[in-house]
Design a protein around this motif. Sequence first.
Motif, PDB file in Angstrom:
ATOM      1  N   LEU A   1       0.838  -1.191   0.000  1.00  0.00           N
ATOM      2  CA  LEU A   1       0.000   0.000   0.000  1.00  0.00           C
ATOM      3  C   LEU A   1       0.881   1.252   0.000  1.00  0.00           C
ATOM      4  O   LEU A   1       0.471   2.314   0.463  1.00  0.00           O
TER       5      LEU A   1
ATOM      6  N   PHE B   1      -3.164   6.721   8.911  1.00  0.00           N
ATOM      7  CA  PHE B   1      -1.780   6.285   9.097  1.00  0.00           C
ATOM      8  C   PHE B   1      -1.392   6.609  10.541  1.00  0.00           C
ATOM      9  O   PHE B   1      -1.554   7.742  10.982  1.00  0.00           O
TER      10      PHE B   1
ATOM     11  N   PHE C   1       6.594   9.895   4.533  1.00  0.00           N
ATOM     12  CA  PHE C   1       6.242   8.898   5.543  1.00  0.00           C
ATOM     13  C   PHE C   1       6.878   7.564   5.169  1.00  0.00           C
ATOM     14  O   PHE C   1       7.108   7.283   3.990  1.00  0.00           O
ATOM     15  N   SER C   2       7.136   6.746   6.172  1.00  0.00           N
ATOM     16  CA  SER C   2       7.731   5.438   5.942  1.00  0.00           C
ATOM     17  C   SER C   2       6.747   4.338   6.356  1.00  0.00           C
ATOM     18  O   SER C   2       6.378   4.230   7.521  1.00  0.00           O
ATOM     19  N   LEU C   3       6.340   3.532   5.392  1.00  0.00           N
ATOM     20  CA  LEU C   3       5.340   2.493   5.658  1.00  0.00           C
ATOM     21  C   LEU C   3       6.006   1.218   6.154  1.00  0.00           C
ATOM     22  O   LEU C   3       6.965   0.731   5.544  1.00  0.00           O
ATOM     23  N   GLU C   4       5.492   0.677   7.249  1.00  0.00           N
ATOM     24  CA  GLU C   4       6.067  -0.557   7.789  1.00  0.00           C
ATOM     25  C   GLU C   4       5.105  -1.737   7.730  1.00  0.00           C
ATOM     26  O   GLU C   4       5.506  -2.861   7.500  1.00  0.00           O
ATOM     27  N   ARG C   5       3.847  -1.482   7.995  1.00  0.00           N
ATOM     28  CA  ARG C   5       2.866  -2.577   7.952  1.00  0.00           C
ATOM     29  C   ARG C   5       1.472  -2.009   7.799  1.00  0.00           C
ATOM     30  O   ARG C   5       1.290  -0.797   7.804  1.00  0.00           O
ATOM     31  N   HIS C   6       0.509  -2.894   7.646  1.00  0.00           N
ATOM     32  CA  HIS C   6      -0.870  -2.440   7.475  1.00  0.00           C
ATOM     33  C   HIS C   6      -1.837  -3.421   8.115  1.00  0.00           C
ATOM     34  O   HIS C   6      -1.499  -4.591   8.337  1.00  0.00           O
ATOM     35  N   GLU C   7      -3.028  -2.930   8.388  1.00  0.00           N
ATOM     36  CA  GLU C   7      -4.114  -3.787   8.867  1.00  0.00           C
ATOM     37  C   GLU C   7      -5.317  -3.567   7.975  1.00  0.00           C
ATOM     38  O   GLU C   7      -5.617  -2.417   7.606  1.00  0.00           O
TER      39      GLU C   7
ATOM     40  N   THR D   1       0.740   5.865   0.904  1.00  0.00           N
ATOM     41  CA  THR D   1       1.528   6.500   1.953  1.00  0.00           C
ATOM     42  C   THR D   1       1.913   7.930   1.571  1.00  0.00           C
ATOM     43  O   THR D   1       2.415   8.165   0.489  1.00  0.00           O
TER      44      THR D   1
ATOM     45  N   VAL E   1      10.639  10.303  10.867  1.00  0.00           N
ATOM     46  CA  VAL E   1      11.532   9.575   9.960  1.00  0.00           C
ATOM     47  C   VAL E   1      12.965  10.081  10.093  1.00  0.00           C
ATOM     48  O   VAL E   1      13.916   9.299  10.110  1.00  0.00           O
TER      49      VAL E   1
ATOM     50  N   THR F   1      -5.657   0.484   7.929  1.00  0.00           N
ATOM     51  CA  THR F   1      -4.779   1.309   8.756  1.00  0.00           C
ATOM     52  C   THR F   1      -3.339   1.039   8.369  1.00  0.00           C
ATOM     53  O   THR F   1      -2.922  -0.119   8.298  1.00  0.00           O
ATOM     54  N   LEU F   2      -2.607   2.110   8.106  1.00  0.00           N
ATOM     55  CA  LEU F   2      -1.183   1.971   7.795  1.00  0.00           C
ATOM     56  C   LEU F   2      -0.367   2.339   9.032  1.00  0.00           C
ATOM     57  O   LEU F   2      -0.765   3.219   9.806  1.00  0.00           O
ATOM     58  N   TYR F   3       0.763   1.673   9.210  1.00  0.00           N
ATOM     59  CA  TYR F   3       1.640   1.928  10.346  1.00  0.00           C
ATOM     60  C   TYR F   3       3.059   2.168   9.847  1.00  0.00           C
ATOM     61  O   TYR F   3       3.488   1.559   8.871  1.00  0.00           O
TER      62      TYR F   3
ATOM     63  N   LEU G   1       6.410   5.372  10.188  1.00  0.00           N
ATOM     64  CA  LEU G   1       6.917   6.607  10.774  1.00  0.00           C
ATOM     65  C   LEU G   1       6.420   7.805   9.970  1.00  0.00           C
ATOM     66  O   LEU G   1       6.442   7.784   8.733  1.00  0.00           O
ATOM     67  N   CYS G   2       5.988   8.843  10.670  1.00  0.00           N
ATOM     68  CA  CYS G   2       5.544  10.058   9.986  1.00  0.00           C
ATOM     69  C   CYS G   2       6.762  10.900   9.604  1.00  0.00           C
ATOM     70  O   CYS G   2       7.885  10.622  10.034  1.00  0.00           O
ATOM     71  N   THR G   3       6.526  11.927   8.808  1.00  0.00           N
ATOM     72  CA  THR G   3       7.625  12.762   8.343  1.00  0.00           C
ATOM     73  C   THR G   3       8.497  13.243   9.487  1.00  0.00           C
ATOM     74  O   THR G   3       9.725  13.164   9.436  1.00  0.00           O
TER      75      THR G   3
END
Lengths: 123, 123
Positions: free
Chosen positions: A97, B79, A105-111, A101, B122, B113-115, B117-119
């Motif tokens: 996904l 996010f 922002f840095s995406l690590e995982r999702h639900e 993003t 980061v 839902t994305l997980y 780090l935000c700007t």
Amino acid sequence: MERRTRQRDAIRRVFEDAGRPLGPGEVLEAGREHVEGLGIATVYRTIASLVESEWLTPVELPGEPPRYEVAGQGHHHHFRCRQCARVFEIHGCPGSLEHLTPPGFSLERHEVTLYGLCTACVG
Amino acid sequence: MERRTRQRDAIRRVFEDAGRPLGPGEVLEAGREHVEGLGIATVYRTIASLVESEWLTPVELPGEPPRYEVAGQGHHHHFRCRQCARVFEIHGCPGSLEHLTPPGFSLERHEVTLYGLCTACVG
DNA sequence: ATAGATGCAAAGGGTTTGCACTTGA
DNA sequence: TCAAGTGCAAACCCTTTGCATCTAT
């Protein structure tokens, strides 16, 4: 948690028999059919221990208290039936996904949670 | 809730200024900069009233107490930064997830839902 | 004037913890 | 034997509610 006890055996049995995510209250109710007088504190402590040892995985859906399911099923998501409130596992994933993003922002995982009616409730 | 009060004005102001979902504690903290002595009960009651009148929408993320955001923003997702725990709106959507829905199930809606780090985190 | 709104403090509901008793190894 | 595990009850945390007071209209 190292010793084998009736309570611990019963709680693991409950999760294996259920085959779906359960909350502490459901575990207590089902567990008491195996161990009379089972206490809610033991249920919470045992769940915490089984999560710690990675035998259980927490299943958290929006707006609901956590459920738990037997671990080791790999990445998957859940479908919640709005009629019967049961939660089912979905073997599939929308994939990356990254395109959603925000910049920087840095995406690590999702639900992902799907809602609707299960087979039993569609009829 | 019909009367215009300093408290109600302050709470609406807090949401408008934040531009992101807030929990009751965040609202209390920010609201006290406008109204000294603002009470947590007033925050909860006002939020409930604003949700009822559809000025606010609840934002529920897995495993967390509800936050609230100004309503009327259409379909979107969120996010959550694992560092600062703030939640941001995502203007985008993976689209139909029918292909993930098990046979015989009826899909009505979804939550994503994305997980990461935000700007700000980061760096 | 007066009903709605507020703040405090107490009450609720679910989860966690302290402690004495029980039990597995 | 004796420390880990258990059950009970109290403590906790967040949210809701009761009530006397305040205040917008």
